[in-house]
Enzyme design. Structure first.
Site, PDB file in Angstrom:
ATOM      1  N   ASP A 170      -1.595  -0.524   5.874  1.00  0.00           N
ATOM      2  CA  ASP A 170      -1.822   0.097   7.299  1.00  0.00           C
ATOM      3  C   ASP A 170      -3.203   0.414   7.625  1.00  0.00           C
ATOM      4  OD1 ASP A 170      -1.696   2.048   5.521  1.00  0.00           O
ATOM      5  OD2 ASP A 170      -1.371   3.662   7.193  1.00  0.00           O
ATOM      6  N   ASP A 221      -7.595  -1.315   4.072  1.00  0.00           N
ATOM      7  CA  ASP A 221      -6.509  -2.453   3.444  1.00  0.00           C
ATOM      8  C   ASP A 221      -6.800  -4.073   4.029  1.00  0.00           C
ATOM      9  OD1 ASP A 221      -4.982  -0.699   2.207  1.00  0.00           O
ATOM     10  OD2 ASP A 221      -3.819  -0.210   3.963  1.00  0.00           O
ATOM     11  N   ASP A 224       0.926  -1.257   0.078  1.00  0.00           N
ATOM     12  CA  ASP A 224      -0.090   0.057  -0.050  1.00  0.00           C
ATOM     13  C   ASP A 224       0.904   1.252   0.167  1.00  0.00           C
ATOM     14  OD1 ASP A 224      -2.546   1.796   0.731  1.00  0.00           O
ATOM     15  OD2 ASP A 224      -1.228   1.585   2.509  1.00  0.00           O
TER      16      ASP A 224
HETATM   17  P1  ADP Z   1      -5.194   5.627  -0.392  1.00  0.00           P
HETATM   18  O1  ADP Z   1      -5.272   4.179  -1.177  1.00  0.00           O
HETATM   19  O2  ADP Z   1      -3.892   6.191  -0.827  1.00  0.00           O
HETATM   20  O3  ADP Z   1      -5.449   5.310   1.219  1.00  0.00           O
HETATM   21  P2  ADP Z   1      -7.995   6.712  -0.821  1.00  0.00           P
HETATM   22  O4  ADP Z   1      -8.778   5.624  -1.422  1.00  0.00           O
HETATM   23  O5  ADP Z   1      -8.323   7.014   0.478  1.00  0.00           O
HETATM   24  O6  ADP Z   1      -6.267   6.443  -0.905  1.00  0.00           O
HETATM   25  O7  ADP Z   1      -8.225   7.900  -1.557  1.00  0.00           O
HETATM   26  C1  ADP Z   1      -7.967   8.076  -2.884  1.00  0.00           C
HETATM   27  C2  ADP Z   1      -8.232   9.362  -3.617  1.00  0.00           C
HETATM   28  O8  ADP Z   1      -9.511   9.811  -3.478  1.00  0.00           O
HETATM   29  C3  ADP Z   1      -7.267  10.472  -3.073  1.00  0.00           C
HETATM   30  O9  ADP Z   1      -5.987  10.386  -3.677  1.00  0.00           O
HETATM   31  C4  ADP Z   1      -7.918  11.614  -3.428  1.00  0.00           C
HETATM   32  O10 ADP Z   1      -7.799  11.894  -4.966  1.00  0.00           O
HETATM   33  C5  ADP Z   1      -9.410  11.280  -3.069  1.00  0.00           C
HETATM   34  N1  ADP Z   1      -9.920  11.840  -1.877  1.00  0.00           N
HETATM   35  C6  ADP Z   1     -10.094  10.833  -0.883  1.00  0.00           C
HETATM   36  N2  ADP Z   1     -10.415  11.487   0.146  1.00  0.00           N
HETATM   37  C7  ADP Z   1     -10.590  13.074   0.012  1.00  0.00           C
HETATM   38  C8  ADP Z   1     -10.799  14.210   0.699  1.00  0.00           C
HETATM   39  N3  ADP Z   1     -11.047  14.178   1.767  1.00  0.00           N
HETATM   40  N4  ADP Z   1     -10.651  15.297  -0.059  1.00  0.00           N
HETATM   41  C9  ADP Z   1      -9.999  15.290  -1.397  1.00  0.00           C
HETATM   42  N5  ADP Z   1      -9.893  14.278  -1.866  1.00  0.00           N
HETATM   43  C10 ADP Z   1     -10.158  13.150  -1.454  1.00  0.00           C
HETATM   44 MG    MG Z   2      -3.202   3.523   3.522  1.00  0.00          MG
END
Ligand code: ADP
Ligand code: MG
Length: 293
Positions: free
Chosen positions: A238, A242, A38
């Site tokens: 983490d 996940d 991740d």
């Molecule tokens: P990761 O797998 O890196 O943990 P997430 O699935 O949580 O990522 O989020 C994926 C994408 O969704 C982010 O890269 C962003 O573009 C968008 N996103 C998620 N939450 C927010 C937020 N609170 N504000 C703006 N964009 C968001």
């Molecule tokens: Mg993560």
């Protein structure tokens, strides 16, 4: 497997900060050929910082940041928290918590700020909201090419700019990837983040394969797809999102500084959060199996 060799292996793991849930997990690790990591919180610190505020529609930068940060103040996502923190550090006063707020997992947030409808998120999210954000895309790609995560902003249905955050890559990540390679493993990165952002980080770390823009609920499917190709997969993560992917993997590895549900779903936990522990666990597994045979 003799109980003694398993006990020795488990004990050595514990000394190195690797908690191993039983003999099966320890033995399973020697057969792996692919490790999926991740990105956010595992390869990076998971504490992003606001880096850019770009207004494209004549709005002052400070006003754009005020609207975005006010919209994100209800967010529990690290990206939202980074924006709110960044606004405060820049002396921007936030509006009262909006009467309407909604966070869309893997997309962004929707909120009303001073009676204006504010959307902050990725392309897919703005598309789904019917915003034609094409004009923002070149700037977004430029930010992403340097490993930053761009978020597009629309106010009252108009695209008005972008904000970007950057998450520092952990010091030990590049070495963790090198060690996995030297054990003959293929290394992939799995993230909900922007493809270009993920590719920039992957290039920096020498990662072979990028699975990006994956929705939170689809991470386990990506692991299943690799297994369908015949791969024996370890998944390292983490976050709460996940946990299903950790459970699906042949070996699930949780970062000990992450969410409890991730540790519950995992076969191995890296207590101190050091990703180099994955390679150590594989090496330990190989040594244990050699002793058994
Ligand atoms: P990761 O797998 O890196 O943990 P997430 O699935 O949580 O990522 O989020 C994926 C994408 O969704 C982010 O890269 C962003 O573009 C968008 N996103 C998620 N939450 C927010 C937020 N609170 N504000 C703006 N964009 C968001
Ligand atoms: Mg993560």
């Amino acid at each position: 497997a003799t109980p003694t060799s398993i006990m020795v292996g488990t004990g050595k793991g514990a000394e190195a900060g690797i908690l191993i849930k039983g003999g099966e997990a320890l033995e399973g690790a020697h057969k792996l050929d692919t490790v999926v990591l991740d990105k956010t919180g595992t390869l990076t610190r998971g504490k992003p910082e606001l880096t850019d505020v770009v207004a494209t529609d004549g709005l002052p930068d400070g006003e754009l940041l005020r609207l975005v940060a006010s919209a994100e103040r209800g967010s529990e996502h690290p990206l939202g928290e980074a924006i709110v923190r960044g606004a405060k550090e820049r002396g921007v006063g936030l509006a009262d918590a909006g009467e309407e707020f909604e966070a869309v997992a893997g997309g962004g947030v929707r909120a009303t700020v001073d009676g204006r409808r504010v959307l902050v998120g990725n392309r897919r999210f703005l598309d789904e909201e019917g915003i034609s954000e094409d004009g923002l895309v070149p700037m977004g790609e430029k930010l992403a090419a340097s490993g930053k995560t761009p978020m597009l902003v629309a106010v009252d249905g108009r695209p008005v700019g972008l904000v970007a955050v950057a998450d520092v890559v952990r010091e030990e990540s590049a070495e963790a990837v090198r060690r996995l390679h030297s054990l003959g493993l293929e290394v992939a990165m799995l993230t909900g983040d922007n493809r270009r952002t993920a590719e920039a980080v992957a290039r920096e770390l020498g990662i072979d394969r990028v699975l990006a823009e994956v929705r939170p609920g689809d991470k386990a499917d990506e692991v299943r797809r690799l297994q369908a190709e015949g791969k024996r997969v370890a998944m390292v993560g983490d976050g709460i999102n996940d946990a299903p992917a950790l459970a699906q993997a042949d070996v699930g590895v949780a970062i000990g500084t992450g969410a409890d549900v991730a540790m519950e779903a995992a076969d191995l936990t890296l207590v101190g959060g050091d990703v180099r522990g994955v390679a150590r666990a594989v090496a330990l597994s190989k040594a244990t199996v050699r002793n058994i045979k």
